[in-house]
Write a protein that holds these residues in place. Sequence first.
Motif, short mmCIF file in Angstrom:
data_model
loop_
_atom_site.label_atom_id
_atom_site.label_comp_id
_atom_site.label_asym_id
_atom_site.label_seq_id
_atom_site.Cartn_x
_atom_site.Cartn_y
_atom_site.Cartn_z
N ARG A 38 14.22 57.58 56.08
CA ARG A 38 13.36 57.83 57.19
C ARG A 38 12.19 57.10 57.07
NH1 ARG A 38 13.63 64.63 56.63
NH2 ARG A 38 15.79 64.70 57.61
N SER A 39 11.79 56.31 56.15
CA SER A 39 10.81 55.60 55.99
C SER A 39 10.73 54.31 57.24
CB SER A 39 10.20 54.99 54.50
OG SER A 39 11.30 54.27 54.32
N GLN A 40 11.81 54.13 57.39
CA GLN A 40 11.92 52.83 58.38
C GLN A 40 11.34 53.23 59.90
OE1 GLN A 40 15.94 50.94 58.42
NE2 GLN A 40 16.49 52.34 56.67
N TYR A 41 11.17 54.42 60.17
CA TYR A 41 10.47 54.99 61.43
C TYR A 41 9.05 54.79 61.14
CZ TYR A 41 14.62 57.55 62.57
OH TYR A 41 15.94 58.08 63.13
N LEU A 42 8.41 54.49 60.07
CA LEU A 42 6.89 54.29 59.86
C LEU A 42 6.74 52.65 59.87
CD1 LEU A 42 6.32 57.11 57.31
CD2 LEU A 42 6.15 57.37 59.57
N PRO A 43 5.66 52.23 59.94
CA PRO A 43 5.17 50.78 60.08
C PRO A 43 5.22 50.46 58.51
CG PRO A 43 3.24 52.05 61.44
CD PRO A 43 4.51 53.22 60.73
N GLN A 44 5.79 49.20 58.33
CA GLN A 44 6.20 48.50 57.12
C GLN A 44 4.79 47.75 56.74
OE1 GLN A 44 8.58 50.12 55.08
NE2 GLN A 44 9.17 51.17 56.71
N ILE A 45 4.33 48.03 55.59
CA ILE A 45 2.93 47.19 55.25
C ILE A 45 3.30 46.82 53.75
CG2 ILE A 45 0.53 47.18 54.86
CD1 ILE A 45 0.14 49.28 57.01
N SER A 46 3.08 45.50 53.66
CA SER A 46 3.13 45.12 52.12
C SER A 46 2.10 44.03 51.98
CB SER A 46 4.62 44.21 52.02
OG SER A 46 4.70 43.07 52.77
N GLY A 47 1.60 43.81 50.78
CA GLY A 47 0.55 42.93 50.43
C GLY A 47 0.98 41.98 49.07
N SER A 48 0.03 41.07 48.83
CA SER A 48 0.48 40.35 47.70
C SER A 48 -0.62 39.89 47.33
CB SER A 48 1.76 39.03 47.79
OG SER A 48 0.85 38.36 48.86
N LEU A 49 -1.00 39.42 45.91
CA LEU A 49 -2.24 38.93 45.36
C LEU A 49 -1.66 37.70 44.46
CD1 LEU A 49 -5.31 38.57 45.06
CD2 LEU A 49 -5.07 40.33 43.37
N GLN A 50 -1.98 36.71 44.39
CA GLN A 50 -1.58 35.37 43.51
C GLN A 50 -2.99 34.74 42.90
OE1 GLN A 50 1.09 32.70 45.26
NE2 GLN A 50 1.57 31.58 43.51
N TYR A 51 -2.83 34.42 41.79
CA TYR A 51 -3.98 33.56 41.04
C TYR A 51 -3.42 32.50 40.57
CZ TYR A 51 -7.33 32.30 37.38
OH TYR A 51 -8.19 31.48 36.69
N THR A 52 -4.00 31.26 40.68
CA THR A 52 -3.47 30.03 40.01
C THR A 52 -4.69 29.36 39.33
OG1 THR A 52 -1.95 29.90 41.80
CG2 THR A 52 -2.65 27.72 40.48
N ARG A 53 -4.39 29.11 38.11
CA ARG A 53 -5.44 28.33 37.12
C ARG A 53 -4.98 26.84 37.06
NH1 ARG A 53 -10.65 27.56 35.48
NH2 ARG A 53 -10.63 26.58 33.31
N THR A 54 -5.65 26.03 37.72
CA THR A 54 -5.26 24.37 37.78
C THR A 54 -6.18 23.84 36.47
OG1 THR A 54 -5.17 24.58 40.23
CG2 THR A 54 -5.36 22.20 39.02
N LEU A 55 -5.27 23.29 35.69
CA LEU A 55 -5.87 22.63 34.42
C LEU A 55 -6.37 21.11 34.75
CD1 LEU A 55 -3.54 23.91 31.74
CD2 LEU A 55 -5.62 24.71 32.59
N GLN A 56 -5.47 20.50 35.72
CA GLN A 56 -5.80 19.21 36.02
C GLN A 56 -4.96 18.66 37.62
OE1 GLN A 56 -4.37 16.08 33.24
NE2 GLN A 56 -5.35 14.39 34.18
N SER A 57 -5.87 18.41 38.20
CA SER A 57 -5.53 17.96 39.80
C SER A 57 -5.32 16.61 39.97
CB SER A 57 -6.70 18.67 40.53
OG SER A 57 -6.12 18.55 41.85
#
Length: 307
Positions: free
Chosen positions: A62-81
């Motif tokens: 029944r949840s398919q009748y409702l709007p589907q919202i998804s979120g993501s959070l990503q963190y990247t640490r660059t040691l050398q670029s």
Amino acid sequence: QSALAAQQPAPSRNARSTPSAPATPRALSLEEALRIAERESESVQIARAGVDRARGQLLQARSQYLPQISGSLQYTRTLQSQFSALQSSQPTPGPDVPPVPARDTTTFFQPCTRYLAPPGATEAQRLAALETFSRCSSGGGIDFTKVGFGSKNQYQLGLTGSVNLFTGGRVSAQSAAAAAGQRAAGIELSAQRAQLQLDVAEAYYDAALADRLVAIAESSLVQTEEALRQTTLARQVGNQSEFELLRARVTRDNQVPIVLQTRTARELSYLRLKQLLNLPYADSLSLTDGIGDTEVPPAGNAITTSN
């Protein structure tokens, strides 16, 4: 009951001579037995888990009748670029180059204007300053540590949403199937409870019947023992024949296996009841709900038929 005692196994010689106090029997009614069995039954617990799973599948459908919202959070640490080489290609300021202005408003670019020659410089100095300025602007003019793709710490936050406008009846069919599965799971739970109640009631009354049969068999043994004793006394005074004495002894001896058989059947009935209730083997039970006497209807209410 000397003959019955002779049939019992002799105690081991290594057994302790100190007698232990008998355990107090646990009074058990049929209602309590049904309650314990439903709490301890694995089949009922599995059926309840099936009901919970079916309810979750219905909510998911029944949840398919409702709007589907998804979120993501990503963190990247660059040691050398890879942009570090570009940053190090800028020219090294000489002693005559002024420092970076304190109130410089540039954000992503290095202040390359400081390499320009001051007013009054010669033509050669101006050409050298322009060359240095071009090198600064082309190679090391951008501070990649302050832009997104060159910074050491990168944060990415994503948020997506969707809603089903037309599914061709797929969502409705899945919801109907999930609802049917929930009803089936509820029926299965009711069936498991009914089967458990039937098994417990059957085992309970089998144990109660076994108690009654043991009592009857022991009473019959007592009667045969008394009849043998009286026949033995009558034979001693000459009032009974040797055949009557032999028949009384055979009758008594035939009753002993019946008593042993009924006791074994009672132990098996109690073991079956303990198994359904998940009780320890060493527990002693005392059934409070026995088998009542069957009421015989009055003779006047009997229906007679004639051919």
